[in-house]
Write a protein that holds these residues in place. Structure first.
Motif, PDB file in Angstrom:
ATOM      1  N   GLU A   1      55.077  86.683  29.094  1.00  0.00           N
ATOM      2  CA  GLU A   1      54.937  88.127  28.912  1.00  0.00           C
ATOM      3  C   GLU A   1      53.973  88.450  27.777  1.00  0.00           C
ATOM      4  OE1 GLU A   1      56.531  90.203  31.277  1.00  0.00           O
ATOM      5  OE2 GLU A   1      56.765  88.166  32.023  1.00  0.00           O
ATOM      6  N   SER A   2      53.975  87.637  26.727  1.00  0.00           N
ATOM      7  CA  SER A   2      53.033  87.861  25.628  1.00  0.00           C
ATOM      8  C   SER A   2      51.600  87.669  26.097  1.00  0.00           C
ATOM      9  CB  SER A   2      53.337  86.902  24.469  1.00  0.00           C
ATOM     10  OG  SER A   2      54.614  87.152  23.918  1.00  0.00           O
ATOM     11  N   ALA A   3      51.376  86.649  26.935  1.00  0.00           N
ATOM     12  CA  ALA A   3      50.020  86.380  27.430  1.00  0.00           C
ATOM     13  C   ALA A   3      49.547  87.491  28.353  1.00  0.00           C
ATOM     14  CB  ALA A   3      49.992  85.032  28.137  1.00  0.00           C
ATOM     15  N   THR A   4      50.384  87.912  29.308  1.00  0.00           N
ATOM     16  CA  THR A   4      49.950  88.962  30.232  1.00  0.00           C
ATOM     17  C   THR A   4      49.800  90.303  29.518  1.00  0.00           C
ATOM     18  OG1 THR A   4      52.264  89.268  30.928  1.00  0.00           O
ATOM     19  CG2 THR A   4      50.891  87.858  32.295  1.00  0.00           C
ATOM     20  N   TYR A   5      50.664  90.577  28.543  1.00  0.00           N
ATOM     21  CA  TYR A   5      50.569  91.828  27.783  1.00  0.00           C
ATOM     22  C   TYR A   5      49.253  91.906  27.014  1.00  0.00           C
ATOM     23  CZ  TYR A   5      51.771  95.596  24.533  1.00  0.00           C
ATOM     24  OH  TYR A   5      51.772  96.770  23.807  1.00  0.00           O
TER      25      TYR A   5
ATOM     26  N   PRO B   1      48.101  95.494  28.765  1.00  0.00           N
ATOM     27  CA  PRO B   1      49.245  96.125  28.078  1.00  0.00           C
ATOM     28  C   PRO B   1      49.729  97.395  28.763  1.00  0.00           C
ATOM     29  CG  PRO B   1      47.210  96.458  26.851  1.00  0.00           C
ATOM     30  CD  PRO B   1      46.903  95.455  27.915  1.00  0.00           C
ATOM     31  N   GLU B   2      48.854  98.049  29.531  1.00  0.00           N
ATOM     32  CA  GLU B   2      49.277  99.268  30.222  1.00  0.00           C
ATOM     33  C   GLU B   2      50.186  98.977  31.412  1.00  0.00           C
ATOM     34  OE1 GLU B   2      45.119  98.424  32.079  1.00  0.00           O
ATOM     35  OE2 GLU B   2      46.365  97.752  30.389  1.00  0.00           O
ATOM     36  N   HIS B   3      50.299  97.688  31.801  1.00  0.00           N
ATOM     37  CA  HIS B   3      51.098  97.339  32.974  1.00  0.00           C
ATOM     38  C   HIS B   3      52.296  96.436  32.655  1.00  0.00           C
ATOM     39  CE1 HIS B   3      48.253  99.048  35.820  1.00  0.00           C
ATOM     40  NE2 HIS B   3      47.268  98.423  35.217  1.00  0.00           N
ATOM     41  N   VAL B   4      52.421  95.957  31.429  1.00  0.00           N
ATOM     42  CA  VAL B   4      53.453  94.972  31.087  1.00  0.00           C
ATOM     43  C   VAL B   4      54.329  95.502  29.957  1.00  0.00           C
ATOM     44  CG1 VAL B   4      53.857  92.628  30.207  1.00  0.00           C
ATOM     45  CG2 VAL B   4      51.963  93.057  31.793  1.00  0.00           C
ATOM     46  N   PRO B   5      55.652  95.423  30.084  1.00  0.00           N
ATOM     47  CA  PRO B   5      56.526  95.823  28.975  1.00  0.00           C
ATOM     48  C   PRO B   5      56.187  95.032  27.705  1.00  0.00           C
ATOM     49  CG  PRO B   5      57.802  95.516  30.976  1.00  0.00           C
ATOM     50  CD  PRO B   5      56.424  95.003  31.273  1.00  0.00           C
ATOM     51  N   ARG B   6      56.118  95.706  26.599  1.00  0.00           N
ATOM     52  CA  ARG B   6      55.695  95.073  25.342  1.00  0.00           C
ATOM     53  C   ARG B   6      56.734  94.051  24.867  1.00  0.00           C
ATOM     54  NH1 ARG B   6      57.021  96.290  20.095  1.00  0.00           N
ATOM     55  NH2 ARG B   6      58.093  98.186  20.824  1.00  0.00           N
ATOM     56  N   PRO B   7      56.330  92.773  24.727  1.00  0.00           N
ATOM     57  CA  PRO B   7      57.254  91.783  24.164  1.00  0.00           C
ATOM     58  C   PRO B   7      57.510  92.091  22.688  1.00  0.00           C
ATOM     59  CG  PRO B   7      55.410  90.738  25.304  1.00  0.00           C
ATOM     60  CD  PRO B   7      55.051  92.170  25.121  1.00  0.00           C
ATOM     61  N   VAL B   8      58.743  91.917  22.258  1.00  0.00           N
ATOM     62  CA  VAL B   8      59.123  92.269  20.884  1.00  0.00           C
ATOM     63  C   VAL B   8      59.448  91.039  20.051  1.00  0.00           C
ATOM     64  CG1 VAL B   8      60.814  93.515  19.471  1.00  0.00           C
ATOM     65  CG2 VAL B   8      59.940  94.546  21.584  1.00  0.00           C
TER      66      VAL B   8
ATOM     67  N   CYS C   1      41.475  81.691  34.856  1.00  0.00           N
ATOM     68  CA  CYS C   1      41.918  82.994  34.374  1.00  0.00           C
ATOM     69  C   CYS C   1      43.435  82.958  34.291  1.00  0.00           C
ATOM     70  CB  CYS C   1      41.437  84.131  35.278  1.00  0.00           C
ATOM     71  SG  CYS C   1      42.340  84.281  36.830  1.00  0.00           S
ATOM     72  N   LEU C   2      44.009  83.926  33.606  1.00  0.00           N
ATOM     73  CA  LEU C   2      45.462  83.984  33.496  1.00  0.00           C
ATOM     74  C   LEU C   2      46.033  84.587  34.769  1.00  0.00           C
ATOM     75  CD1 LEU C   2      47.788  83.435  31.428  1.00  0.00           C
ATOM     76  CD2 LEU C   2      47.726  85.891  30.954  1.00  0.00           C
ATOM     77  N   ILE C   3      46.989  83.904  35.371  1.00  0.00           N
ATOM     78  CA  ILE C   3      47.655  84.447  36.555  1.00  0.00           C
ATOM     79  C   ILE C   3      49.132  84.661  36.252  1.00  0.00           C
ATOM     80  CG2 ILE C   3      45.996  83.272  38.057  1.00  0.00           C
ATOM     81  CD1 ILE C   3      48.355  81.440  38.954  1.00  0.00           C
ATOM     82  N   HIS C   4      49.736  85.554  37.013  1.00  0.00           N
ATOM     83  CA  HIS C   4      51.154  85.877  36.873  1.00  0.00           C
ATOM     84  C   HIS C   4      52.013  84.803  37.522  1.00  0.00           C
ATOM     85  CE1 HIS C   4      54.966  87.827  38.010  1.00  0.00           C
ATOM     86  NE2 HIS C   4      54.747  88.710  37.042  1.00  0.00           N
ATOM     87  N   ALA C   5      51.650  84.416  38.752  1.00  0.00           N
ATOM     88  CA  ALA C   5      52.245  83.298  39.499  1.00  0.00           C
ATOM     89  C   ALA C   5      53.608  83.597  40.133  1.00  0.00           C
ATOM     90  CB  ALA C   5      52.344  82.032  38.648  1.00  0.00           C
TER      91      ALA C   5
END
Length: 347
Positions: A78-82, A86-93, A222-226
């Motif tokens: 989640e940190s990598a995809t964010y 960031p407009e599409h992924v919940p912010r990791p805390v 590239c980064l993929i969600h998978a």
């Protein structure tokens, strides 16, 4: 550090290390189960802030070595995809281990309200995915395929050891996945799968992966969600923006993420693929794209057969699709070796 102001038994109050990850001076007013997970507990945590406003968080909690792996996978993915969308992924805390229970681990993120029943239309769904791929293209931290940790599909560990060769990386993963699938079925023999397996590795993978990295061509990681099945892509409450979550990320060939789009199990298919290609060019050789899409679809089908071995249909589905790919390659070989119009082949 936040405090837990709920009128509950001390054993039910949130752990000190989790409270330390919540907003300073906040007060926890509610903790409720959130969503469905077969391998971790998930919760919605509402915190009242000193100014009277509220913030809501999502917690994923796992126990033991397996739970730690799931939590670490969530945090890193989640940190990598964010970082890129960031407009599409919940912010990791935060992520950490409970002070009161050293065998229990947590991942904390912003809680995003979503529209549960609607699958986003192709424009919204694929805009998020195309943005992830385009923005991350060429930014692998090592320049290779892989990921800093082994991520999880459900509770299945994915070997993300770095590799400079896409064919080598994908072949290694597929061998590992098929071994896991075999073990999940208690080593139960499957005659057709055993016949297809060597042909799949000796014929199919070289045929469709090697051309990507030969004759002057190359694949840029590239980064993929998978794990882009519709359960992991929902509309935010605006009904326009897709929220993408629960990744098992890796640096890979971007087309891997499109395998699940083809899967007949999900109501996506060609309109979603066409939308994606509006934003990201097809890899060369372009004429192989349909076969590569089928090849990448197998990954998810094999993993589902591994997670749910009690459903024999899941195994038959991926075996039948593997057979189609093997037949396609063998027929192509026969066609090249035979005079025109004399191709007859049956596996």
């Amino acid at each position: 550090m936040a405090t837990d102001g709920r009128n509950v038994d001390d054993k039910q109050k949130l752990d000190e290390n989790l409270l330390a990850a919540l907003p300073q001076g906040g007060e926890v007013v509610s903790v409720t189960p959130s969503g469905m997970s077969d391998y971790c507990n998930t919760y919605r945590i509402e915190v009242k802030l000193p100014d009277g406003s509220s913030q809501v968080f999502f917690e994923k909690e796992g126990s033991g070595e397996e739970g730690h792996g799931c939590v670490q996978s969530a945090w890193m993915s989640e940190s990598a995809t964010y970082e890129f969308i960031p407009e599409h992924v919940p912010r990791p805390v935060a992520t950490g281990t409970y002070k009161s229970r050293p065998d229990k681990h947590f991942f904390l993120a912003q809680f995003v309200d979503m529209i549960e029943d609607d699958i986003p239309r192709e424009e919204s769904y694929m805009r998020a995915i195309a943005s992830l791929h385009s923005r991350s293209m060429g930014k692998s931290p090592t320049g290779k395929f892989g990921f800093p940790v082994n991520t999880r599909f459900g509770n299945l560990e994915q070997d993300n050891t770095w590799s400079s060769s896409w064919e080598e990386f994908w072949t290694r993963q597929m061998k590992d996945f098929l071994e896991k699938e075999h073990a999940a079925h208690n080593g139960e023999p499957h005659e057709e799968l055993e016949r297809l397996r060597p042909l799949f590795f000796e014929k199919v993978l070289p045929r469709y992966l090697r051309p990507l990295e030969s004759d002057g061509r190359s694949i840029t990681p590239c980064l993929i969600h998978a794990d882009l099945w519709p359960g992991n892509v929902k509309y935010m409450n605006d009904g326009k923006t897709a929220c993408v979550y629960d990744a098992c990320a890796m640096w890979a060939h971007n087309e891997v993420d499109l395998g699940v789009i083809r899967n007949p199990r999900y109501p996506l298919g060609k309109p979603y693929l066409k939308e994606y290609w509006k934003h990201v060019p097809i890899s060369e050789p372009e004429e192989d794209v349909d076969s590569r899409n089928s090849l990448y679809m197998l990954r998810g089908q094999i993993l589902l057969s591994t997670l749910y071995p009690h459903d024999p249909k899941l195994r038959e589905i991926f075996v039948s699709n593997m057979r189609l790919l093997v037949e396609r390659v063998l027929e192509e070989e026969v066609a090249k070796a035979s005079p025109a119009g004399q191709v007859q082949f049956h596996l």
